[in-house]
Design a protein around this motif. Structure first.
Motif: not given
Length: 145
Positions: A43-50
């Motif tokens: 999803x688009x939130x993957x980098x923020x999650x990492x």
């Protein structure tokens, strides 16, 4: 001694526990950490999650995104471990929010089956502690003689 830890991560609680554990190990051992995400349902939130997972790291981990192609996730992780020269793979037992009846999730089983380096499994419910080495002293039972 471990010099490089590979942490295959999804976006669930098990991955968060594995990342926290690997970052703690890296502090104690002075090794580097690579977070590996196999692109399946990104999803688009993957980098923020990492970025949230790696908060508080002394040395920010390297993040690698890989497409699985026709391989299963376990084979992709084993190949990434060889390519990155990882000495240890740290995984979460489950990435589900609810407890599962199996001891290990399907992805964890696949990684264990394909791994060519040691694998450490972190329980999903493991709480990150500021000084886990102190726990051994606080849990010591007192025996009277």
């Amino acid at each position: 001694m471990f010099r490089h830890i590979l942490v295959p991560v999804g976006l669930g609680a098990g991955s968060l526990a594995a990342v926290q554990h690997a970052l703690n190990l890296s502090r104690w051992l002075g090794c580097k950490v690579t977070l590996l995400h196999v692109l399946e349902n990104t999803s688009a939130s993957t980098p923020e999650t990492f970025a949230r997972m790696a908060q508080g790291a002394r040395h920010p981990p390297r993040v690698v995104l890989v497409e699985p192609g026709s391989q299963n996730i376990g084979a992709v992780v084993a190949q990434a471990a060889q390519q990155t020269h990882a000495d240890l793979i740290v995984i979460g037992s489950h990435d589900l929010a609810r407890p599962a009846p199996e001891v290990l999730g399907l992805v964890a089983q696949s990684i264990l089956a394909n791994a060519t380096v040691p694998v450490q499994v972190v329980p999903t419910g493991m709480q990150a502690q500021r000084k886990p080495w102190l726990q051994r002293f606080s849990l010591r039972e007192v025996h009277e003689v």
